[in-house]
Design an enzyme around this catalytic site. Structure first.
Site, PDB file in Angstrom:
ATOM      1  N   GLY A  13       0.827  -1.207   0.000  1.00 54.49           N
ATOM      2  CA  GLY A  13       0.000   0.000   0.000  1.00 54.49           C
ATOM      3  C   GLY A  13       0.858   1.251   0.000  1.00 54.49           C
ATOM      4  N   ASP A  69       8.943   7.065   8.364  1.00 53.69           N
ATOM      5  CA  ASP A  69       8.671   6.634   9.725  1.00 53.69           C
ATOM      6  C   ASP A  69       7.509   7.471  10.231  1.00 53.69           C
ATOM      7  OD1 ASP A  69       9.427   4.814  11.831  1.00 53.69           O
ATOM      8  OD2 ASP A  69       9.878   6.596  13.010  1.00 53.69           O
ATOM      9  N   SER A  70       6.582   6.824  10.918  1.00 52.53           N
ATOM     10  CA  SER A  70       5.388   7.557  11.312  1.00 52.53           C
ATOM     11  C   SER A  70       4.813   7.017  12.602  1.00 52.53           C
ATOM     12  CB  SER A  70       4.345   7.463  10.197  1.00 52.53           C
ATOM     13  OG  SER A  70       4.037   6.111   9.946  1.00 52.53           O
ATOM     14  N   PHE A 148      -5.464   0.457   8.962  1.00 54.81           N
ATOM     15  CA  PHE A 148      -4.637  -0.388   9.821  1.00 54.81           C
ATOM     16  C   PHE A 148      -4.303   0.411  11.085  1.00 54.81           C
ATOM     17  CE2 PHE A 148      -0.341   1.508   9.562  1.00 54.81           C
ATOM     18  CZ  PHE A 148      -0.571   2.455   8.578  1.00 54.81           C
ATOM     19  N   LYS A 171      -8.391   8.847   2.564  1.00 56.77           N
ATOM     20  CA  LYS A 171      -7.305   8.948   3.543  1.00 56.77           C
ATOM     21  C   LYS A 171      -6.032   9.493   2.886  1.00 56.77           C
ATOM     22  CE  LYS A 171      -4.465   6.428   6.772  1.00 56.77           C
ATOM     23  NZ  LYS A 171      -4.001   5.142   7.266  1.00 56.77           N
ATOM     24  N   HIS A 176      -0.855  12.035   6.788  1.00 55.46           N
ATOM     25  CA  HIS A 176       0.473  12.503   7.169  1.00 55.46           C
ATOM     26  C   HIS A 176       1.529  12.018   6.170  1.00 55.46           C
ATOM     27  CE1 HIS A 176      -0.740   8.722   8.763  1.00 55.46           C
ATOM     28  NE2 HIS A 176       0.423   8.404   9.277  1.00 55.46           N
TER      29      HIS A 176
HETATM   30  P1  IMP Z   1       5.390   2.766  10.349  1.00 58.39           P
HETATM   31  O1  IMP Z   1       6.043   4.082  10.241  1.00 58.39           O
HETATM   32  O2  IMP Z   1       4.665   2.349   9.111  1.00 58.39           O
HETATM   33  O3  IMP Z   1       6.284   1.697  10.915  1.00 58.39           O
HETATM   34  O4  IMP Z   1       4.202   2.939  11.404  1.00 58.39           O
HETATM   35  C1  IMP Z   1       4.424   2.958  12.773  1.00 58.39           C
HETATM   36  C2  IMP Z   1       3.139   2.706  13.522  1.00 58.39           C
HETATM   37  O5  IMP Z   1       2.419   3.926  13.644  1.00 58.39           O
HETATM   38  C3  IMP Z   1       2.173   1.728  12.858  1.00 58.39           C
HETATM   39  O6  IMP Z   1       2.444   0.410  13.247  1.00 58.39           O
HETATM   40  C4  IMP Z   1       0.848   2.199  13.399  1.00 58.39           C
HETATM   41  O7  IMP Z   1       0.659   1.685  14.685  1.00 58.39           O
HETATM   42  C5  IMP Z   1       1.030   3.692  13.509  1.00 58.39           C
HETATM   43  N1  IMP Z   1       0.609   4.367  12.264  1.00 58.39           N
HETATM   44  C6  IMP Z   1       1.395   5.047  11.394  1.00 58.39           C
HETATM   45  N2  IMP Z   1       0.654   5.538  10.371  1.00 58.39           N
HETATM   46  C7  IMP Z   1      -0.614   5.153  10.618  1.00 58.39           C
HETATM   47  C8  IMP Z   1      -1.839   5.355   9.904  1.00 58.39           C
HETATM   48  O8  IMP Z   1      -1.909   5.965   8.831  1.00 58.39           O
HETATM   49  N3  IMP Z   1      -2.932   4.816  10.473  1.00 58.39           N
HETATM   50  C9  IMP Z   1      -2.923   4.125  11.635  1.00 58.39           C
HETATM   51  N4  IMP Z   1      -1.821   3.884  12.323  1.00 58.39           N
HETATM   52  C10 IMP Z   1      -0.653   4.410  11.828  1.00 58.39           C
END
Ligand code: IMP
Length: 192
Positions: A13, A69-70, A148, A171, A176
């Protein structure tokens, strides 16, 4: 700039979203490009973690690499879970949401935002960053089943519905991650 970028991710995705926003650039998942190591996210900010991931892949493969990273930052929790969003409860997404609801029990201030940093690393050592955020609040119970992570608990100010109730397209208009990628593409000219 470049016609191919390796994404420091295997999430289909995310890769589709990056390709759409970068228009005309082929985005290759890191495993397909031959990177089979694990990358430890030891940074203390989204930006540092994105840099760590992008540099690791770029250095190993000698090709341009993009990492993101988020996470979710909740005002009432002083910005937590933040960079620990994926590992908040030590369990899966559902357990993370349960823990969040428990920590928010009785909280009146439910403001929160998702934050994202993206980093593009080039083999000559140059790096470029993009950042983005999207604001909302934490619901008292889950709404919707799309998405998710924390999506069903996040009521988006922009969409006036939860991310769990939003389509991918809705979305991606306000997320972000999309905002961080647009921020980065707006700076690509700086690399010329
Ligand atoms: P990553 O940066 O994809 O590893 O995301 C880190 C974690 O932040 C994810 O496992 C989610 O728990 C949360 N997260 C980040 N972006 C989203 C989003 O768009 N929706 C919901 N949870 C998010």
């Amino acid at each position: 700039m470049t016609e191919e970028i390796v994404a420091a991710s295997g999430n289909a995705g995310k890769i589709r979203e990056i390709e759409e926003i970068f228009g005309g650039v082929r985005v290759i998942p890191m495993r397909e490009a031959g990177f089979d190591g694990e990358i430890e996210e030891t940074g203390s900010s989204f930006r540092e973690n994105a840099l760590i991931k992008a540099t690791a892949v770029c250095k190993r493969l000698g090709r341009p690499a993009l990492a993101d990273d988020s996470g979710l930052c909740v005002d009432f929790l002083g910005g937590a879970p933040g960079i620990y969003s994926a590992r908040f409860s030590g369990g899966d997404d559902e357990e993370n949401r349960k823990l969040l609801l428990a920590r928010m029990k009785g909280a009146h201030d439910r403001r929160a935002h998702f934050e994202c940093a993206v980093c593009l690393c080039l083999p000559d050592g140059r790096t470029l960053f993009g950042t983005g955020r999207t604001d909302g609040r934490i619901l008292e119970e889950e709404r919707g089943t799309h998405g998710f992570g924390y999506d069903p608990l996040f009521f988006s100010d922009d969409l006036e519905k939860s991310f769990g109730e939003a389509s991918d397209e809705e979305k991606n208009r306000v997320s972000h991650r999309a905002r961080a990628l647009h921020d980065l593409t707006g700076k690509l000219g700086l690399l010329k």
